[in-house]
Write a protein that holds these residues in place. Structure first.
Motif, PDB file in Angstrom:
ATOM      1  N   ALA A 125       0.216   9.828  -7.762  1.00 57.59           N
ATOM      2  CA  ALA A 125       1.169   9.872  -6.648  1.00 57.59           C
ATOM      3  C   ALA A 125       0.476   9.495  -5.341  1.00 57.59           C
ATOM      4  O   ALA A 125       1.035   8.756  -4.518  1.00 57.59           O
ATOM      5  N   HIS A 126      -0.740   9.990  -5.156  1.00 56.80           N
ATOM      6  CA  HIS A 126      -1.534   9.653  -3.967  1.00 56.80           C
ATOM      7  C   HIS A 126      -1.746   8.140  -3.891  1.00 56.80           C
ATOM      8  O   HIS A 126      -1.516   7.529  -2.841  1.00 56.80           O
ATOM      9  N   ALA A 127      -2.185   7.543  -4.989  1.00 56.69           N
ATOM     10  CA  ALA A 127      -2.471   6.100  -4.999  1.00 56.69           C
ATOM     11  C   ALA A 127      -1.213   5.299  -4.692  1.00 56.69           C
ATOM     12  O   ALA A 127      -1.242   4.360  -3.888  1.00 56.69           O
TER      13      ALA A 127
ATOM     14  N   LYS B  54       4.794  10.522  -0.977  1.00 53.76           N
ATOM     15  CA  LYS B  54       4.026  11.212  -2.025  1.00 53.76           C
ATOM     16  C   LYS B  54       4.884  12.144  -2.893  1.00 53.76           C
ATOM     17  O   LYS B  54       4.771  12.094  -4.122  1.00 53.76           O
ATOM     18  N   PRO B  55       5.757  12.975  -2.328  1.00 48.72           N
ATOM     19  CA  PRO B  55       6.578  13.840  -3.193  1.00 48.72           C
ATOM     20  C   PRO B  55       7.486  13.036  -4.132  1.00 48.72           C
ATOM     21  O   PRO B  55       7.703  13.421  -5.284  1.00 48.72           O
ATOM     22  N   VAL B  56       8.016  11.928  -3.638  1.00 50.64           N
ATOM     23  CA  VAL B  56       8.867  11.063  -4.457  1.00 50.64           C
ATOM     24  C   VAL B  56       8.037  10.495  -5.611  1.00 50.64           C
ATOM     25  O   VAL B  56       8.470  10.475  -6.766  1.00 50.64           O
ATOM     26  N   GLU B  57       6.838  10.040  -5.292  1.00 54.92           N
ATOM     27  CA  GLU B  57       5.947   9.475  -6.306  1.00 54.92           C
ATOM     28  C   GLU B  57       5.532  10.533  -7.327  1.00 54.92           C
ATOM     29  O   GLU B  57       5.422  10.242  -8.511  1.00 54.92           O
ATOM     30  N   LYS B  58       5.304  11.755  -6.871  1.00 50.98           N
ATOM     31  CA  LYS B  58       4.939  12.844  -7.796  1.00 50.98           C
ATOM     32  C   LYS B  58       6.027  13.049  -8.850  1.00 50.98           C
ATOM     33  O   LYS B  58       5.741  13.203 -10.030  1.00 50.98           O
TER      34      LYS B  58
END
Length: 149
Positions: free
Chosen positions: A45-47, A141-145
């Motif tokens: 998610a960070h990346a 980031k939360p969306v990607e997580k």
């Protein structure tokens, strides 16, 4: 408000701790599986969020494109290691060997970003833009997580 470089460094510090936590586990244990999965989700998610904030900005600037491309390629490399590890027997010596390689590569990547990439980008970005990029990162980031999980 925090700038993108401070925000990414905060994640890097947490990722270093998470890498150490996984490395301290053994066998096909619940502890190893849970620690690894948390690491995988957070790093991925960070990346992804980093690529949509800082690296999108860098790729749009000719003098920063090479550094941006290099880091994005390293993100892909880490993703490949994660995919390999998910499919391996968590109890095998091969899993631990592969994880140690991932750990080494991620630590190298984070150090390189903090020592070289961020320094180059700071020269090009205004303080205001660096804060805007941190907001983009924090929004993504939360969306990607959720997507990675």
């Amino acid at each position: 408000m925090t700038d993108i470089f401070t925000r990414l460094k905060q994640d890097h510090d947490r990722h270093r701790e998470m890498l150490d936590r996984v490395a301290a586990t053994s066998g096909d244990s619940k502890e190893r599986r849970e620690a690894f999965e948390k690491l995988r989700i957070d790093v991925s998610a960070h990346a992804n969020a980093e690529e949509q904030s800082l690296y999108a900005e860098m790729l749009g600037r000719p003098d920063l494109q090479d550094k941006g491309r290099h880091s994005v390629a390293e993100h892909k490399e880490a993703e490949d290691y994660f995919e390999d590890l998910v499919d391996m027997d968590f109890d095998s010596s091969g899993w631990l060997t592969r994880f140690k390689t991932l750990k080494e590569r991620l630590e190298h990547h984070m150090d390189e970003e903090e020592d070289e990439i961020f320094a180059a980008a700071k020269k090009d970005l205004s303080a205001e833009r660096a804060k805007e990029l941190a907001k983009i990162f924090d929004d993504r980031k939360p969306v990607e997580k959720k997507e990675v999980a």
